[in-house]
Design a protein around this motif. Structure first.
Motif, PDB file in Angstrom:
ATOM      1  N   PHE A 236       0.677  -1.202   0.353  1.00  0.00           N
ATOM      2  CA  PHE A 236      -0.062   0.112   0.253  1.00  0.00           C
ATOM      3  C   PHE A 236       1.106   1.255  -0.015  1.00  0.00           C
ATOM      4  O   PHE A 236       1.597   1.472   0.694  1.00  0.00           O
ATOM      5  CB  PHE A 236      -0.596  -0.289   1.643  1.00  0.00           C
ATOM      6  CG  PHE A 236      -1.488  -1.334   1.317  1.00  0.00           C
ATOM      7  CD1 PHE A 236      -3.437  -1.027   0.526  1.00  0.00           C
ATOM      8  CD2 PHE A 236      -1.707  -2.416   1.541  1.00  0.00           C
ATOM      9  CE1 PHE A 236      -4.178  -1.701   0.454  1.00  0.00           C
ATOM     10  CE2 PHE A 236      -2.499  -3.235   2.061  1.00  0.00           C
ATOM     11  CZ  PHE A 236      -3.641  -2.758   1.438  1.00  0.00           C
ATOM     12  N   THR A 237       0.842   1.839  -1.102  1.00  0.00           N
ATOM     13  CA  THR A 237       1.194   3.434  -1.044  1.00  0.00           C
ATOM     14  C   THR A 237       0.133   5.148  -0.494  1.00  0.00           C
ATOM     15  O   THR A 237      -0.160   4.919  -1.286  1.00  0.00           O
ATOM     16  CB  THR A 237       1.567   3.874  -2.263  1.00  0.00           C
ATOM     17  OG1 THR A 237       3.029   2.071  -2.420  1.00  0.00           O
ATOM     18  CG2 THR A 237       2.488   4.960  -2.440  1.00  0.00           C
ATOM     19  N   GLN A 238       0.861   5.846   0.064  1.00  0.00           N
ATOM     20  CA  GLN A 238       0.523   6.984   0.555  1.00  0.00           C
ATOM     21  C   GLN A 238       0.862   8.017  -0.778  1.00  0.00           C
ATOM     22  O   GLN A 238       1.800   8.198  -0.536  1.00  0.00           O
ATOM     23  CB  GLN A 238       1.227   7.335   1.680  1.00  0.00           C
ATOM     24  CG  GLN A 238      -0.015   9.198   2.028  1.00  0.00           C
ATOM     25  CD  GLN A 238       0.730   9.429   3.279  1.00  0.00           C
ATOM     26  OE1 GLN A 238       1.929   8.860   3.929  1.00  0.00           O
ATOM     27  NE2 GLN A 238      -0.043   9.743   4.206  1.00  0.00           N
ATOM     28  N   GLN A 250      -4.975  -0.205  -3.814  1.00  0.00           N
ATOM     29  CA  GLN A 250      -3.656  -0.092  -3.034  1.00  0.00           C
ATOM     30  C   GLN A 250      -3.622   1.172  -2.608  1.00  0.00           C
ATOM     31  O   GLN A 250      -2.248   0.819  -2.028  1.00  0.00           O
ATOM     32  CB  GLN A 250      -2.226  -0.262  -3.570  1.00  0.00           C
ATOM     33  CG  GLN A 250      -2.688  -1.922  -4.482  1.00  0.00           C
ATOM     34  CD  GLN A 250      -1.080  -2.320  -5.491  1.00  0.00           C
ATOM     35  OE1 GLN A 250      -1.099  -2.138  -6.382  1.00  0.00           O
ATOM     36  NE2 GLN A 250      -0.480  -3.238  -5.491  1.00  0.00           N
ATOM     37  N   LYS A 251      -4.347   2.338  -2.765  1.00  0.00           N
ATOM     38  CA  LYS A 251      -3.822   3.307  -2.390  1.00  0.00           C
ATOM     39  C   LYS A 251      -4.121   3.327  -0.500  1.00  0.00           C
ATOM     40  O   LYS A 251      -5.197   2.592  -0.510  1.00  0.00           O
ATOM     41  CB  LYS A 251      -4.742   4.490  -3.234  1.00  0.00           C
ATOM     42  CG  LYS A 251      -4.233   4.730  -4.367  1.00  0.00           C
ATOM     43  CD  LYS A 251      -4.879   5.864  -5.262  1.00  0.00           C
ATOM     44  CE  LYS A 251      -5.067   6.314  -6.019  1.00  0.00           C
ATOM     45  NZ  LYS A 251      -5.801   7.368  -7.010  1.00  0.00           N
ATOM     46  N   LEU A 379      -2.075   3.161  12.069  1.00  0.00           N
ATOM     47  CA  LEU A 379      -3.448   3.047  11.513  1.00  0.00           C
ATOM     48  C   LEU A 379      -3.821   3.460  10.394  1.00  0.00           C
ATOM     49  O   LEU A 379      -3.503   4.009   9.963  1.00  0.00           O
ATOM     50  CB  LEU A 379      -4.906   3.753  12.629  1.00  0.00           C
ATOM     51  CG  LEU A 379      -5.647   3.555  12.035  1.00  0.00           C
ATOM     52  CD1 LEU A 379      -6.939   1.676  11.795  1.00  0.00           C
ATOM     53  CD2 LEU A 379      -6.920   4.323  12.577  1.00  0.00           C
ATOM     54  N   ILE A 380      -3.689   2.497   9.300  1.00  0.00           N
ATOM     55  CA  ILE A 380      -4.389   3.063   7.523  1.00  0.00           C
ATOM     56  C   ILE A 380      -5.711   2.822   7.486  1.00  0.00           C
ATOM     57  O   ILE A 380      -6.206   2.028   7.804  1.00  0.00           O
ATOM     58  CB  ILE A 380      -3.003   2.696   7.057  1.00  0.00           C
ATOM     59  CG1 ILE A 380      -3.725   1.129   6.933  1.00  0.00           C
ATOM     60  CG2 ILE A 380      -1.624   2.683   7.109  1.00  0.00           C
ATOM     61  CD1 ILE A 380      -2.083   0.043   5.235  1.00  0.00           C
ATOM     62  N   THR A 381      -5.679   3.821   6.544  1.00  0.00           N
ATOM     63  CA  THR A 381      -7.420   3.566   6.000  1.00  0.00           C
ATOM     64  C   THR A 381      -7.175   3.025   4.293  1.00  0.00           C
ATOM     65  O   THR A 381      -6.556   4.331   4.324  1.00  0.00           O
ATOM     66  CB  THR A 381      -8.403   4.818   5.795  1.00  0.00           C
ATOM     67  OG1 THR A 381      -8.785   5.007   7.303  1.00  0.00           O
ATOM     68  CG2 THR A 381      -9.602   4.640   5.184  1.00  0.00           C
ATOM     69  N   VAL A 382      -7.596   2.454   4.077  1.00  0.00           N
ATOM     70  CA  VAL A 382      -7.576   2.074   2.401  1.00  0.00           C
ATOM     71  C   VAL A 382      -8.746   1.281   1.716  1.00  0.00           C
ATOM     72  O   VAL A 382      -9.610   1.119   3.208  1.00  0.00           O
ATOM     73  CB  VAL A 382      -6.711   0.849   2.269  1.00  0.00           C
ATOM     74  CG1 VAL A 382      -5.140   0.770   2.618  1.00  0.00           C
ATOM     75  CG2 VAL A 382      -6.913  -0.361   2.860  1.00  0.00           C
ATOM     76  N   PRO A 383      -9.006   1.622   0.492  1.00  0.00           N
ATOM     77  CA  PRO A 383     -10.538   1.295  -0.065  1.00  0.00           C
ATOM     78  C   PRO A 383     -10.506  -0.094   0.387  1.00  0.00           C
ATOM     79  O   PRO A 383      -9.764  -1.405   0.675  1.00  0.00           O
ATOM     80  CB  PRO A 383     -10.038   1.059  -1.778  1.00  0.00           C
ATOM     81  CG  PRO A 383      -8.752   2.282  -1.400  1.00  0.00           C
ATOM     82  CD  PRO A 383      -7.858   1.943  -0.787  1.00  0.00           C
ATOM     83  N   VAL A 384     -12.091  -0.251   0.870  1.00  0.00           N
ATOM     84  CA  VAL A 384     -11.825  -1.649   0.538  1.00  0.00           C
ATOM     85  C   VAL A 384     -12.028  -2.871   0.543  1.00  0.00           C
ATOM     86  O   VAL A 384     -11.487  -2.930  -0.630  1.00  0.00           O
ATOM     87  CB  VAL A 384     -13.800  -2.164   1.147  1.00  0.00           C
ATOM     88  CG1 VAL A 384     -14.199  -2.271  -0.358  1.00  0.00           C
ATOM     89  CG2 VAL A 384     -13.929  -3.499   1.613  1.00  0.00           C
TER      90      VAL A 384
END
Length: 459
Positions: A236-238, A250-251, A379-384
């Motif tokens: 996953f990339t910011q 992957q965002k 804590l990261i938030t990603v698309p489901v």
């Protein structure tokens, strides 16, 4: 929920509730929100189902009285238009947040695994014998009815025999978790202790017991922290102006470092160095064991590339920061004529004991291993992402915050980017809007990216 970019690619296909009498009803149209939770520190998954009832009066007409079956089918559409279908099965264990208005009701159903409820009604009163992984499998299959193919365990060392004292299966497993040593661990079995001096403990120990949507797991902490044995399932990339191009799935939508350095708490917990005093009240034997995390750092698996304990932490660990005491009793539940203890100070014969007790060698390691596990927590938030599970690892790439003109060749932060263990997971789904995010709590015990040297000063 904060205002974030959602991936509108999740659909609630079906939600079926089955009463305790076997009456099935499709309540898909009543569902407005579904939250699913996994936690590596808990033996069960949970969920929350929010309903708006405008005429069915389901609470009274079914009626909902607890222990109903809920089957939820979700479908996620990926970047390549491929579909992932996930089925969840729960039991209703509570009704909460109920509001009644003009010709409608809004309320939430608390959902949990069937085994979690059954566990509360089970008490084990027979002597348990075997290695840790075998006992866990036996408790899950024989006491809770879990199918064998839904149980995954890492092989353990040391055969044990004990009386569980009418505890629940989950409580017994929890008490074993910290005492279990993986079969392939680098172990210290010297058992040599001199009264008045600190005997030295080294090595690694400790397991996690948890449930995800695929089943139950009794896994070594070291195995879960091995990139070789537990490789990342996703990157996953910011994104920034300088770092772009990741696919939608992957965002990283948001990132929050909840914990990084808390030396004071870890000193109080004895994470870096501790002493455990053991007293066997059956034999009167007393021993003291000293443990230093620095001595065992190379024996442990690490997700970060950090080469050793940070220098400041190692300096503070020169003397123990916590002293603990443990009572040992070998005789109470032993019915033989010889000495039950395998230890020489107790009069036992260590080499001939069928069930040698190594807890003096591994209690300290388990405590330190578990406490150091949360050295970094983010804590990261990603698309489901319905395909993600706790217990797996993911790699996160965080842009380097050095100004562009001074930036190193690497675009990503060399210390905080890297591989993390998924410790908690929450799929938060607004079903009517067909939008959802996945919230991941990630942990690890050391800094640095794979195959790159960490800048952390070590000793």
């Amino acid at each position: 929920m904060s205002e974030l970019s959602y991936a509108a690619d999740l659909q609630l296909e079906e939600c079926i509730i089955t009463s305790v009498d076997g009456d099935k009803q499709n309540i898909t149209d009543l569902v407005i929100r579904f939250d699913y939770f996994e936690n590596i520190s808990l033996p069960t998954f949970e969920a929350n189902l929010e309903l708006v009832d405008t005429g069915a009066n389901l609470i009274s007409s079914l009626p909902i009285q607890g222990y109903e079956d809920i089957k939820i089918t979700m479908t996620q559409i990926g970047d390549d238009d491929g579909k992932l279908k996930q089925v969840y099965n729960f039991k209703v264990f509570r009704i909460h947040s109920r509001f009644s208005g003009d010709r409608f009701q809004k309320y939430s159903l608390g959902l949990i695994s069937a085994e979690a409820l059954l566990n509360e009604s089970k008490r084990v009163g027979t002597i348990l014998t075997g290695k840790g992984d075998g006992i866990v499998r036996k408790l899950l299959t024989e006491e809770l009815g879990v199918a064998g193919d839904r149980i995954k365990t890492d092989p353990a060392m040391f055969k044990v025999r004990f009386f569980p004292g009418k505890k629940t299966p989950f409580s017994i497993i929890e008490s074993m978790r910290m005492k279990t040593v993986a079969e392939d661990s680098k172990v210290n079995k010297s058992g040599n202790s001199v009264t008045g001096e600190f005997a030295k403990s080294t090595g690694s120990a400790g397991y996690y017991f948890y449930q995800n949507v695929d089943g139950y797991y009794f896994n070594s902490i070291d195995k879960l922290n091995s990139i070789e044995k537990n490789p990342p399932v996703e990157i996953f990339t910011q994104e920034t102006d300088a770092v772009a191009g990741a696919s939608k799935q992957q965002k990283i939508l948001s990132i929050d470092f909840q914990q990084e350095i808390d030396i004071l708490t870890k000193l109080r917990m004895g994470t870096f160095s501790n002493v455990i005093c053991f007293y066997n009240y059956s034999t009167g034997a007393y021993e003291e064991y000293n443990y230093k995390l620095q001595d065992s750092f190379d024996d442990m698996e690490h997700l970060g590339s950090q080469s050793g304990l940070a220098k400041g932490q190692a300096d503070l660990a020169a003397t123990p920061s916590r002293i603990m005491s443990v009572l040992i009793d070998h005789e109470t539940w032993f019915d033989g004529v010889e000495v039950a203890s395998p230890e020489k100070p107790d009069g036992g014969k260590q080499n001939t004991a069928e069930f040698p007790d190594w807890q003096k060698n591994y209690i300290a390691q388990s405590i330190a291993r578990l406490e150091s596990q949360n050295n970094q927590q983010v804590l990261i938030t990603v698309p489901v992402r319905l395909d993600l599970r706790i217990g797996s690892t993911v790699e996160i790439r965080i842009p380097n915050q050095i100004p562009t003109q001074d930036r190193q060749p690497d675009l990503y932060d060399p210390e905080h980017s890297g591989v993390y263990l998924v410790a908690k997971l929450n799929h938060a789904c607004e079903t009517k809007a067909r939008r959802a995010n996945t919230y991941l709590t990630l942990v690890r015990d050391s800094y640095g990216r794979p195959n790159e040297e960490s800048n952390t000063t070590t000793k």
